[in-house]
Structure formats: C-alpha cells, structure tokens
Scaffold this active site. Structure first.
Site, mmCIF file in Angstrom:
data_model
loop_
_atom_site.group_PDB
_atom_site.id
_atom_site.type_symbol
_atom_site.label_atom_id
_atom_site.label_comp_id
_atom_site.label_asym_id
_atom_site.label_seq_id
_atom_site.Cartn_x
_atom_site.Cartn_y
_atom_site.Cartn_z
ATOM 1 C CB THR A 61 19.521 38.242 -14.443
ATOM 2 O OG1 THR A 61 20.539 38.873 -13.843
ATOM 3 C CG2 THR A 61 18.959 37.016 -14.322
ATOM 4 C CB SER A 117 27.502 34.163 -13.495
ATOM 5 O OG SER A 117 26.139 34.278 -13.786
ATOM 6 C CG ASN A 138 24.976 42.248 -10.457
ATOM 7 O OD1 ASN A 138 24.374 41.198 -10.207
ATOM 8 N ND2 ASN A 138 25.760 42.819 -9.576
ATOM 9 N NE ARG A 176 29.485 36.922 -14.855
ATOM 10 C CZ ARG A 176 28.477 37.343 -14.100
ATOM 11 N NH1 ARG A 176 27.360 37.806 -14.629
ATOM 12 N NH2 ARG A 176 28.575 37.291 -12.784
HETATM 13 O O1 DON Z 1 25.410 36.649 -12.749
HETATM 14 C C1 DON Z 1 24.734 36.642 -11.734
HETATM 15 O O2 DON Z 1 24.610 35.658 -11.043
HETATM 16 C C2 DON Z 1 24.001 37.893 -11.321
HETATM 17 N N1 DON Z 1 24.751 39.031 -11.764
HETATM 18 C C3 DON Z 1 22.605 37.861 -11.862
HETATM 19 C C4 DON Z 1 21.811 39.073 -11.445
HETATM 20 C C5 DON Z 1 20.361 38.911 -11.567
HETATM 21 O O3 DON Z 1 19.860 37.862 -11.895
HETATM 22 C C6 DON Z 1 19.534 40.081 -11.221
HETATM 23 N N2 DON Z 1 18.159 39.792 -11.516
HETATM 24 N N3 DON Z 1 17.187 40.213 -11.112
#
Ligand code: DON
Length: 577
Positions: free
Chosen positions: A386, A457, A406, A106
């Site tokens: 993601t 996250s 993100n 991360r």
């Molecule tokens: O870590 C997290 O929870 C978010 N930054 C994830 C972002 C995400 O899944 C965007 N996807 N479409």
C-alpha cells in the site's frame, strides 16, 4: 499632531496593512486548503520523484495507464517500504470513452500452501521466520509486473514503449537518490527484522552503518533486474532469469514459491463494483478486495440519515459512521474472500434493501457492542464492490492504483541477486480463521489458506462521478483496513460536506473494523468532548490515537482543471502540468 497621536495613527495603519496583506482565508471556491492545479494532467503519488516521472510520461504523449506503470516502477525504487515489484495490487481506471476497468494483480498463494502452514503442532500461530508476516514463507506470488504489463499492452496509449516506462526506475536504482529523513529513519525503525535477512541488511541497513537524511541509496542489483525487465518484459520475472533467482533463493531458505508458481501467475481483469451514494455513481474494486463491498454497505446504511445536518465532525455523525462501519466489517469477516475459491454474495451485500435491514439495528445515541453484531443474513432472491497513487491525463482518463507488499518492507526478505523486496501478503489470508491478523482483522473460513488463492484485501481504489455521470474524483489510500475508512470518509466529506479533494482527505477520521471493538481516532482533530459524548453512548476508544491511513486523490473541477491532493499524514507530491 502630537507625537502620541501620530504613533496611534501609524499603529492603526500598520495593523490594517497587515490584515490587507495576509491571505484572506476566505473559502475560495468554497473550501481550503487548496489542491495543486493542472490544466492538462496530474500525478499524485507518495514520492516527488515518482510523480515527476509520471508527468514526464504524460508529456511524452503517454496516457494515464502508461504513467501509472512508470510511477509504480519508480516507487518500487524510491519508496521501498510499499512500492514494489515483489508484491501486488489493484488498478482501477476510467478510459477516455468513460468505460471503467479493474485489473486484479493481487498475489497468489504458492502451490504448496496449505490451510495450517502458519500454525505449529500445538495449534498456535508461528512467529518470526516461517510465519505469515516475516520471512520466506510469508510471500505470495507477486503480481505487480503481470498487472502492469497487462495494463500497458491493452490500455496504454501506444505512444510510449515499455522500455521508456521502465528506464526511469532503472536509472534511479542505478544512480541512486537522496534519502529523506523519514525514509532514513524508517529503515532503522524496522532494523530488528530487516537485519535478519542478509540482502536486506546489506542494501537497506548498510550492514549496520545506517543511512542518514541526505545519504544516497543506490540499488545496483535492482537496476540490473529492471534492465532485464525493460528488455524482456514481465516474462523475465515469471519465466526468465529473475524467476530462476527467486525460486532458487526461496528453495535455499525454506520458502514455497517455485518456478512453476511464477509461471502460473495470472493478472485478471475483473468487473468493477458499482454502487451509488446520494445520486453519485461510485466505482470501486470487487473481490478479492473487500474495499468496495465494505464501503458500499457502509455508505448505503448512512444514506438513510441526514449526514449533512449532523456536521462533519460531530459525535452524532461519528456515532452513525462507526455503527454502519462495524456492521459492514462484520460482513467482511464472514463473507469476503477470493471469488475464484469461495462463494461471495457481493450483490446482496451491497444491495440497498440489505442496508435498510442493517440500518434498522442501529440505535440512537447507543453503541451496539461488536459481540452483539453478527454478520447479516443475505439469503433470498439475488438483487440486479500500500501505496496509492492517482493519475489523470489530458483526455480525461483517470487511474487509481493501490499496490502493496503488505507490512512496511513486506516479509523483510530481499531476494539474493535481484534487489527485490518480497511481500508478506500471506498474512491477508486467514492464517488461523477466527483469529486476528497483522491488522487485528478477524477473517473467516472462506479466506483460509489454499494453493493459488488470492488473499482478501482492503485496498480500495475508487472513482466517483458527478450526477451527470462525468468523472468527478478518484482516490485511494494505504493503511490496511483503515484504507476503507479513509476512502469512504473522504467521499462523505466531498458529497455531504462540500469539501474539496485536499480538504476531504485531510479532515480527521475515525476507524472501526468490528473487531477489536474499539475506535481508532486521530488526536489532531477529534476533540475530547466529542469522544466524551461518544463514550456516553457506550463507544470504546483505543488508548492512543493513530493515523487512519493516508490517501491521495485527484478531482476534476467544473472547468476540467485537475486538482491533485496528497494526504498531510504522509509524504508525497501532486504535480500537475
Ligand atoms: O491488501 C491489504 O488490505 C493490505 N495488505 C494492505 C496493507 C497496507 O495498506 C499497508 N499500508 N500501510
């Protein structure tokens, strides 16, 4: 025989033949639609080119971790809205001996980050450049390459070189690849913010001569960067030429990341979070992800009900699901953060007796408004969690990897001279504790902005075992906090409703994250009468429907065949061999 009778017989014959030739739609092995099959290995990712690169590595003798690195680097080129080397994520895997491992790569907040860096003098959240979502200050120090290198060096097969893993991505960046309609349109959809940053404007928007379906996107600067990384390893990114270029562009544009921040970055191995549901061990990501915790608390609450009897798509089932999830997300808001900075009572939150207490507050046929749902009390004796892709190799090693920048296209900033699109992961810290972030998540003091901290996250790479302990399936998703909902509902679909992996991740879902107090729902599968019944219980639905994340997964069937599945909600391809 008269002509008329002949015609009737012919019609009856044709009618029967049509039915005989049609696929029977019987539930082969109990379910449909059917996942992709592979006897030896499987790669399920959100881009066909990346999946093929993963399969090629497996065929060369690489293991699932090697393939995961190659797929991750390829997605940084062919899936620029989320694939990355300018972001971070989590790799969860089970090795061929059956041991579980979790690598946390991360992002970390830069050394100069501070609690109120995203609020103005009046105490309001800054918008646009300088905010936690867009521009140079939105980025945390990326972890992807550190995580990939750690995974490769410690858990790779030793049969393929680092260079072999980077080269396919470099070639895709150098020679280009043909854009799908979705990708071409997505650049334009994000043009208002991408065009603010000259490198992003030039590379992804062709300075206003927008890409169309079928055009080729070449990324020569990214190819050069990947070439250095192929030769020199992750050290180029953290202390070499790439580090210098990142720090210089940050400095010139008011960003905080320095060469020292890049040098300080560390990927960490964490103890995976273990839980179980109806006798199946489930292994998922610990903090700084909240995914495992929210999932285990929700599943522990639901274990007390006969979910199977309620049916997979009934108002009664969704009522309980939403109530359980509402309570777990309330705890997320209060308790969850980077465990290196805050005390996170994780063991208590995923304790079965704690779920019993939480369950006792759920009412039959009546929603509890979120304003009346507070985080639970977790004091007392400590009891003994993601873009996502999933890869399985021939020896049974299975990798669930979720990584992200993100928001789509992250901070929208492409670092000059590198082709690297940067993350806006600082928004996953509480830019203003108690106020919603990009995903509407309300996060608490524990997750406030601090130097070197990893933002909380929701990414939830997860592995589920059969009752005998053997690997059953692995999955994960993209979509912010909705990831957790997608993963846990898919698991319930397999365990409680006997669905196969593709059916399980395709089935309709709901999402409730405590605040805002409303349900995200999918029009393709949640019926108006189900919603009417739930409204009668006091549930509130979002005005419009929306997809609840998108997942990929792999299941091992009883004979060990790898079954690959891509969520129909998004692009991608599962390729087996
Ligand atoms: O870590 C997290 O929870 C978010 N930054 C994830 C972002 C995400 O899944 C965007 N996807 N479409």
């Amino acid at each position: 025989m008269t002509d008329q009778i002949r015609r009737v017989f012919a019609a009856i014959f044709l009618f029967s033949l049509t039915f005989a030739l049609l696929p029977s739609f019987s539930k082969v092995n109990g379910s449909w639609p059917s996942p992709v099959r592979g006897k030896n290995g499987m790669v399920a990712s959100q881009h066909e080119l990346a999946s093929q690169i993963g399969v090629d590595i497996l065929k060369k003798g690489g293991n699932a971790v090697d393939a995961a690195v190659a797929v991750g680097l390829a997605l940084a080129v062919v899936y620029p809205e989320a694939g990355n080397i300018g972001g971070g994520g989590f790799m969860l895997f089970r090795d061929k001996k059956g041991e579980f491992h979790a690598i946390d790569y991360r992002e970390m907040a830069p050394g100069a980050a501070s609690r109120d860096m995203f609020v103005d003098a009046k105490g309001d959240l800054i918008e646009g450049e300088g905010s936690s979502t867009v521009g140079y200050r939105a980025s945390g120090v990326p972890g992807t390459l550190a995580g990939f290198e750690l995974a490769f060096k410690k858990y790779g097969s030793g049969k393929v070189t680092w260079r072999q893993l980077v080269e396919p991505a470099r070639l895709l960046a150098q020679n280009g690849y043909v854009l799908s309609n979705r990708l071409a349109e997505l650049f334009v959809e994000y043009k208002d913010t991408l065009e603010r940053y000259p490198e992003s404007n030039r590379i992804f928007l062709r300075d206003g001569k927008y890409f169309k379906e079928g055009d080729t996107l070449k990324q020569p600067e990214l190819a050069v960067t990947l070439g250095r990384i192929a030769r020199l390893g992750a050290s180029d990114f953290y202390s070499g030429q790439t580090a210098k270029l990142i720090a210089a562009d940050m400095k010139a544009n008011g960003g905080l990341i320095t060469e020292q921040d890049l040098k300080n970055y560390v990927a960490k191995e964490r103890q995976p979070l273990h839980g179980n549901y109806r006798g199946h061990e489930i292994v998922s990501m610990p903090p700084p992800s909240s995914g495992g915790m929210v999932m285990f608390e929700t599943l522990n609450i639901l274990e007390g009900y006969d979910m199977r009897a309620l049916g997979s798509n009934s108002a009664a089932k969704y009522h309980l699901y939403v109530e359980a999830s509402r309570r777990a997300f309330a705890d997320r808001s209060e308790y969850m953060a980077d465990p290196d900075f805050a005390e996170v009572p994780i063991a208590k939150l995923i304790y079965k007796n704690y779920a019993k207490e939480r369950r006792s507050t759920i009412l039959a046929n009546k929603a509890t408004p979120s304003r009346d749902v507070k985080f639970g009390t977790v004091g007392g004796r400590e009891p003994m969690e993601t873009t996502h892709y999933t890869i399985a190799d021939k020896d049974g090693m299975i990798v669930a990897n979720t990584y992200t920048i993100n928001d789509l296209y992250g901070s929208r900033v492409t670092i000059k001279g590198t082709g690297i699109l940067m993350n806006d992961e600082m928004d996953d810290l509480a830019a203003r504790p108690g106020r919603p972030n990009l995903f509407g998540l309300v996060q608490g003091e524990r997750n406030k902005v601090e130097p070197k901290k990893r933002p909380l996250s929701s990414m939830t790479p997860t592995i589920v075992t059969r009752k005998d302990g053997s690997t059953w399936f692995a999955l994960g998703a993209r979509g912010g906090p909705r990831i957790i909902s997608a993963v846990m509902q898919s698991i319930i679909n397999v365990i409680d409703y006997d669905m196969n992996i593709l059916e399980a991740i395709s089935a309709p879902r709901m999402h409730h994250q405590w605040l805002p107090d409303s349900i995200m729902w999918e029009s393709n599968g949640i019926s108006p009468d189900t919603m009417a019944i739930m409204r009668g219980y006091g549930h509130i639905f979002n005005d419009n429907s929306g997809n609840v994340a998108s997942a990929t997964g792999i299941m091992f069937d009883e004979k060990g065949v790898r079954l690959g599945a891509i969520d129909p909600r998004s692009d991608g391809k599962a390729i087996g061999y």
